[in-house]
Design an enzyme around this catalytic site. Structure first.
Site, mmCIF file in Angstrom:
data_model
loop_
_atom_site.group_PDB
_atom_site.id
_atom_site.type_symbol
_atom_site.label_atom_id
_atom_site.label_comp_id
_atom_site.label_asym_id
_atom_site.label_seq_id
_atom_site.Cartn_x
_atom_site.Cartn_y
_atom_site.Cartn_z
ATOM 1 N N ASP A 281 -29.165 37.206 44.439
ATOM 2 C CA ASP A 281 -29.337 37.417 42.999
ATOM 3 C C ASP A 281 -30.437 36.513 42.462
ATOM 4 O OD1 ASP A 281 -29.189 37.471 40.241
ATOM 5 O OD2 ASP A 281 -27.012 37.295 40.137
ATOM 6 N N LYS B 203 -29.346 29.519 28.532
ATOM 7 C CA LYS B 203 -28.294 29.390 29.553
ATOM 8 C C LYS B 203 -28.527 28.154 30.426
ATOM 9 C CE LYS B 203 -26.147 32.385 33.031
ATOM 10 N NZ LYS B 203 -26.264 33.748 33.579
ATOM 11 N N GLU C 29 -21.264 36.223 39.087
ATOM 12 C CA GLU C 29 -22.196 37.343 39.032
ATOM 13 C C GLU C 29 -22.308 38.116 40.354
ATOM 14 O OE1 GLU C 29 -25.596 35.319 37.498
ATOM 15 O OE2 GLU C 29 -24.681 35.074 35.531
ATOM 16 N N ASP D 160 -22.703 40.641 30.856
ATOM 17 C CA ASP D 160 -23.572 39.803 31.671
ATOM 18 C C ASP D 160 -24.380 38.955 30.695
ATOM 19 O OD1 ASP D 160 -25.494 38.637 33.256
ATOM 20 O OD2 ASP D 160 -26.374 40.510 33.967
#
Lengths: 608, 112, 192
Positions: A191, A69, A169, A7
């Site tokens: 999420d 990211k 994800e 992850d």
């Protein structure tokens, strides 16, 4: 060689692996599964990754990178707001892709920074698995577009990882929760991570997981909670904006620490430049409510895209550390009219699911190997046509892999070159969408306008990455296409970085692998020569010639840098000599087991 | 004779079990033959000992490290001492094998 | 499952399934773009959606790229082609409009890339709707909604007759082109 799941998060990254049928996160020396996605570049060329880099960021604001990211696969022009928000300086001379300026160090790209995080996770896997991992499943937000997915894959490659699959994800979370063990159903995965928000509506039917729709916001997450709290403590957004970079980072770090106390104690103290400020839970919740309401809008959109109402969702899963905030749980419960699942650690759940998928892809999994994941692309793919309008050729939420083709023609007589501009997004004007690539179709036959028929074929693979091919239909000429990635890195960029890495770092993958391959080859050759010298009587048929032939080829290959050839020949030599080796070992064991004890056999063998 | 572990090796195995989150697993030590490349040592964790394994326990009960060796490997490993080395050039388990006639420079494979 | 290729590309044995029974190698997807053939279904407008899902899953399990991660590159490429073809075929069959258009015209999209051809009488009718809507806002939506229902009923009836052995599909394309226009109108004039 076990496959691993990674992850690669905005705030934290994790690595997990399935051992004996159960997925587990691998921990660091301190017993923590989360590796802060923070990287600091030192003047001497060394790199600090993880907790130390994150915690010391306020002291080294211009050498430390967090939330990288957010910059992956994006163009500098699209990142100005983020660069200001995260107080990083981008190289103004590079227009194609983001490059950060580093104090006392050469500029670095988000791909290179992410690769440092991945290298550390890979090292953790090597340590715990007693060897290199087979391949990796790496998770990306469901909302990531082609360029962002490509950048993630590039980072993995730079870190020496073989990517088996990029996995969304939320899909990973659903796997971790074992939703595939249910007969079927419709699930929502909410999420809320450090930097991204995703809502996915998944459908499970007879072992097939399908993403019905995804929506979200790549700029919404726990970082926003930290900032809201920091601004609250600083006395407003304007006051916070006046702080210098170091003080601002310090304030946000202090707010992050206070956030965890808030939920437990109902109030917390944030250290600011002007002294400690006490913030109540009520004030904090009021400040983050607008952020949560934005997630609600995405949830409604995802449901509408899936053609469902909230009541038709059978279960809601919470993912991401930010879902520990009690108000988030209450908000989700209200949105969907049911209590969400939160049994698994929301920080680990994505990595665990990735490890389970990695295990399934190994083909010899003890887990449900009948399970199949079917993903969708998050944004439509299209071409810019006359007038700057987007013509969609693959609509949003199409199940991937997917294939589409369009036929184009020329606008003027004797035109031999056609420009094509591929964009991703759902806006009408091409300029409002993400530019993915510009293609030039060259070498068309000179014909009147409208006569050539150029068939362009677009394929989106199982990782959500786009491939393009083109052909002129009348003549059969396969028009040459030059891919110029608008963002992200070209193949040459990656090669150059790999070469740079070899020049600068002893630990670089390729060089190390070459050395390993040569060492291995030397060992095998030495053993072969010794075995042939002592036991040539045990050779049968043409074994001697075959072994000698491969050994000679291997010896010759060792002076080259062709690592793969060396490895392949080593393996081949191992294979062709295996029956011979087996006979030698069998003989030794037969001797050993025929009445004499091990010490005696050992002594005997040692003498030979 | 038996299999011996140094204190450093015991604490290293315990640490790895923690990192892998497999505290109840046993530590398997064995050999594998790789064609004519000789024999090489092999370490890994396993959920439990197999039926005919030789089993050795180290350390106190609350931090016990269990090492298992299969019967075939034991013929080659009897008397071995396993150490954990953290040196500049090499970090890893080191095997001191009284039965090995020659060891390669990295200490990971040997011939008998 | 449909038979689409006679000889395995790898071992030259005859094959009927996506993968060769002899050597296990995945075969290329059928060259024909007929989605009904891919799913082994007869050419009918009335299909069982649940049955289509079962057929889809069965073939997807055998052909998805995830099943070929450790197989040779040629098979991985075929897995990609197979699943892409499968996804496209399912998209065409799932939607009443694309399925109907495919049966009537052998294509899933309108012929004209700039929008389907419409007859002047229909355009005149739409023009009238627009005029009435100015006096009485919301009327156009009502008329368009009713028109959409009527078009779907016509399509349904004509296919039923055709499947029963009488009637033709001659008017289907025209109905679908009108439907596309009416639905576009409804999208661009959301409920107030």
């Amino acid at each position: 060689m076990a496959n691993i799941g990674i992850d690669l998060g905005t705030t934290n990254s994790l690595v997990a692996v399935v051992m004996n049928g159960r997925a587990r996160c691998l921990l660091d020396d301190a017993g923590a599964s989360m590796l802060p996605s923070a990287v600091r570049y030192e003047a001497d060329g060394s790199v600090v990754v993880g907790r130390a880099a994150r915690d010391e960021a306020p002291r080294h604001p211009h050498r430390t990178f967090t939330s990288v990211k957010r910059f992956m696969g994006r163009a500098p022009a699209d990142c100005q707001a983020d660069a200001a928000l995260f107080r990083v300086k981008m190289d103004p001379t590079e227009a194609r892709f983001v490059r950060f300026l580093v104090e006392g160090h050469a500029p670095v790209t988000p791909v290179e920074v992410s690769a440092e995080v991945l290298k550390l996770l890979r090292a953790r896997a090597v340590e715990c698995l007693f060897g290199e991992p087979g391949g990796a499943v790496i998770t990306v937000p469901a909302y990531f577009d082609d360029a962002q997915r490509q950048a993630t894959k590039d980072a993995a490659r730079l870190a020496g990882l073989e990517v088996l699959r990029l996995l969304n994800e939320p899909t990973a979370a659903a796997i971790a929760y074992g939703l595939d063990k249910r007969g079927g159903g419709t699930f929502a995965v909410y999420d809320l991570g450090g930097g991204t928000f995703d809502i996915s509506i998944l459908k499970l039917d007879d072992g097939v997981f399908q993403v019905l729709s995804t929506a979200g916001d790549t700029h919404l997450g726990g970082d926003d909670f930290d900032r809201a709290l920091a601004e609250l403590a600083a006395g407003g957004a304007d006051a916070a904006a006046k702080l210098d970079d170091g003080a601002f980072r310090g304030l946000v770090a202090s707010a992050r620490a206070a956030k965890h106390q808030l939920s437990e104690h109902g109030a917390a103290t944030v250290a600011t430049a002007g002294g400690d400020v006490k913030v109540s839970l009520d004030a904090f919740e009021a400040s983050i409510l607008p952020i949560l309401e934005r997630t609600g809008a995405s949830c409604r959109r995802a449901l509408a895209d899936a053609g469902l109402t909230a009541a038709q969702v059978d279960a809601v899963v919470l993912v991401g550390g930010s879902t520990r905030v009690p108000l988030v749980r209450r908000h989700v419960a209200t949105l969907f009219g049911r209590e969400p699942y939160c049994d698994l650690d929301p920080d680990e759940v994505v990595a665990l699911g990735a490890a389970m998928q990695a295990d399934i892809l190994s083909g010899n999994s003890q887990l449900a190997d009948d399970m199949l994941l079917l993903d969708v692309i998050p944004l439509s793919l299209g071409l810019e046509v006359m007038g700057g309008v987007t013509e969609k050729f693959i609509p949003r939420c199409s199940t991937i892999p997917v294939n589409a083709h369009q036929t184009f023609t020329t606008h003027v007589d004797n035109q031999t070159v056609v420009d094509l501009h591929v964009v991703q997004g759902d806006r009408e004007l091409a300029s409002q969408n993400r530019s993915l690539a510009r293609f030039e179709l060259r070498g068309l036959p000179p014909l009147p306008a409208g006569v050539p028929r150029v068939r362009v074929e677009f394929t989106v693979d199982a990782d959500g990455l786009l491939h393009v091919a083109a052909k002129e239909e009348h003549t059969g000429i396969e028009a040459k296409i030059d891919v110029k990635p608008s963002y992200g890195l070209s193949e040459e960029d990656i090669e150059r970085m790999l070469e740079d890495a070899i020049d600068h770092a002893e630990t670089d993958v390729d060089e190390r692998l070459l050395i390993d391959a040569r060492v291995e080859a030397e060992g095998i050759l030495a053993a072969i020569h010794k075995a042939l010298a002592t036991d040539s009587g045990m050779l049968v048929g043409n074994e001697a010639e075959v072994i000698q032939e491969v050994a000679t080829a291997l010896q010759a290959s060792m002076t080259t840098t062709e690592r793969e050839r060396i490895s392949a020949l080593s393996k081949k030599l191992d294979e062709v000599s295996a029956p011979f080796a087996q006979r030698r070992i069998e003989r030794d064991l037969t001797l050993a087991l025929s009445g004499r004890d091990a010490d005696e056999v050992g002594a005997q063998m040692g003498l030979r | 004779m038996a299999v011996e572990l140094t204190e450093r090796a015991i604490s290293r195995i315990r640490e790895l079990a923690m990192k892998r989150q497999t505290p109840d697993h046993v530590f398997r030590l064995g050999i594998r033959g790789g064609g004519c490349s000789g024999l090489s040592y092999y370490v890994d964790f396993a959920p439990a000992a197999a039926e005919k394994d030789k089993v050795f326990n180290f350390g106190p009960d609350d931090g016990k490290v269990t090492v298992v060796v299969d019967r075939k490997s034991y013929l080659f490993l009897n008397g071995i001492v396993v150490d954990w080395k953290t040196e500049l050039m090499k970090t890893g388990f080191e095997f001191i094998n009284p039965l090995a006639k020659t060891s390669c420079s990295c200490g990971e494979s040997f011939t008998v | 499952m449909a038979s689409h290729r006679s000889v395995c590309f790898s071992c030259r044995e005859p094959v009927q399934a996506p993968s060769c029974v002899g050597c296990g190698a995945l075969q290329p997807p059928p060259a024909s773009p007929d989605p009904f053939v891919l799913f082994g279904l007869p050419h009918r407008y009335h299909i069982d959606a649940a049955d289509l899902d079962v057929r889809y899953r069965t073939i997807a399990r055998a052909t998805h790229p995830d099943r070929f991660v450790s197989r040779p590159a040629v098979e991985r490429r075929m897995a990609l082609q197979w699943t892409a073809a499968l996804n496209e075929a399912r998209r065409v069959l799932k939607d009443d409009r694309t399925r109907a258009r495919w049966l009537a015209t052998g294509r899933s999209a309108p012929r004209e890339s700039g929008g389907p051809a419409l007859d002047p009488a229909f355009l005149a009718e739409i023009f009238e709707w627009r005029e009435r809507d100015e006096d009485e806002p919301g009327v156009m939506r009502e008329l368009a909604t009713a028109s959409r229902q009527k078009l779907f009923r016509k399509i349904e009836t004509e296919f039923s007759e055709w499947e029963g052995g009488s009637g033709t599909l001659d008017h289907i394309e025209d109905h679908l082109n009108r439907l596309t226009y009416v639905e576009g109108l409804l999208r661009s004039h959301p409920e107030a």
